[in-house]
Design a protein around this motif. Structure first.
Motif, PDB file in Angstrom:
ATOM      1  N   ARG A  13     -34.152 -72.556 -52.184  1.00  0.00           N
ATOM      2  CA  ARG A  13     -35.121 -73.595 -51.824  1.00  0.00           C
ATOM      3  C   ARG A  13     -35.464 -74.477 -53.019  1.00  0.00           C
ATOM      4  NH1 ARG A  13     -38.612 -69.392 -48.284  1.00  0.00           N
ATOM      5  NH2 ARG A  13     -37.362 -69.518 -46.390  1.00  0.00           N
ATOM      6  N   ARG A  15     -33.565 -75.436 -55.220  1.00  0.00           N
ATOM      7  CA  ARG A  15     -32.446 -76.369 -55.430  1.00  0.00           C
ATOM      8  C   ARG A  15     -32.221 -77.261 -54.212  1.00  0.00           C
ATOM      9  NH1 ARG A  15     -32.472 -72.262 -58.436  1.00  0.00           N
ATOM     10  NH2 ARG A  15     -31.573 -72.237 -60.509  1.00  0.00           N
ATOM     11  N   ASN A  16     -33.163 -77.217 -53.282  1.00  0.00           N
ATOM     12  CA  ASN A  16     -33.163 -78.093 -52.119  1.00  0.00           C
ATOM     13  C   ASN A  16     -31.987 -77.874 -51.173  1.00  0.00           C
ATOM     14  OD1 ASN A  16     -35.205 -79.666 -51.291  1.00  0.00           O
ATOM     15  ND2 ASN A  16     -34.418 -81.579 -52.146  1.00  0.00           N
ATOM     16  N   SER A  18     -30.228 -76.878 -47.733  1.00  0.00           N
ATOM     17  CA  SER A  18     -30.692 -77.058 -46.357  1.00  0.00           C
ATOM     18  C   SER A  18     -31.063 -75.698 -45.751  1.00  0.00           C
ATOM     19  CB  SER A  18     -29.611 -77.710 -45.505  1.00  0.00           C
ATOM     20  OG  SER A  18     -28.558 -76.798 -45.242  1.00  0.00           O
TER      21      SER A  18
END
Length: 97
Positions: A13, A15-16, A18
């Motif tokens: 999360r 590191r973004n 999905s």
């Protein structure tokens, strides 16, 4: 939820990644752990190699599936567990005959 799974989720999360990727990576890591009935933190790169051989030879996993497992395991070992990870040693992408 185990501390390792929580840390993996946090790393993904942060590191973004999905929601779909987070779910898939956690599932791949869970399958590795279930295969050996041990925490992935206690498994070696050789264990991961053995699991990929099992996927290829026994489960007849596709090239794509094995590639996704390698990517998830690379993230687990390099980022979450902060260990070296030589993915070249694990790439067994040629289908078994």
């Amino acid at each position: 939820m185990t501390p390792l799974r929580q840390r993996l989720l946090e790393d993904l999360r942060a590191r973004n990644y999905s929601k779909c990727t987070v779910s898939q990576y956690c599932g791949y890591v869970a399958r590795l752990a279930a295969h050996f009935n041990r925490s992935p933190a206690d498994l070696s790169i050789e264990d991961a190699h053995s699991f990929l051989v099992h996927l290829r030879d026994v489960e007849k996993a596709s090239l794509s599936t094995i590639s996704h497992f390698v990517t998830a395991l690379r993230f687990l070992y390099r980022v979450t567990l902060k260990r070296g990870f030589q993915s070249d040693a694990l790439l067994l992408l040629k289908p078994a005959k």
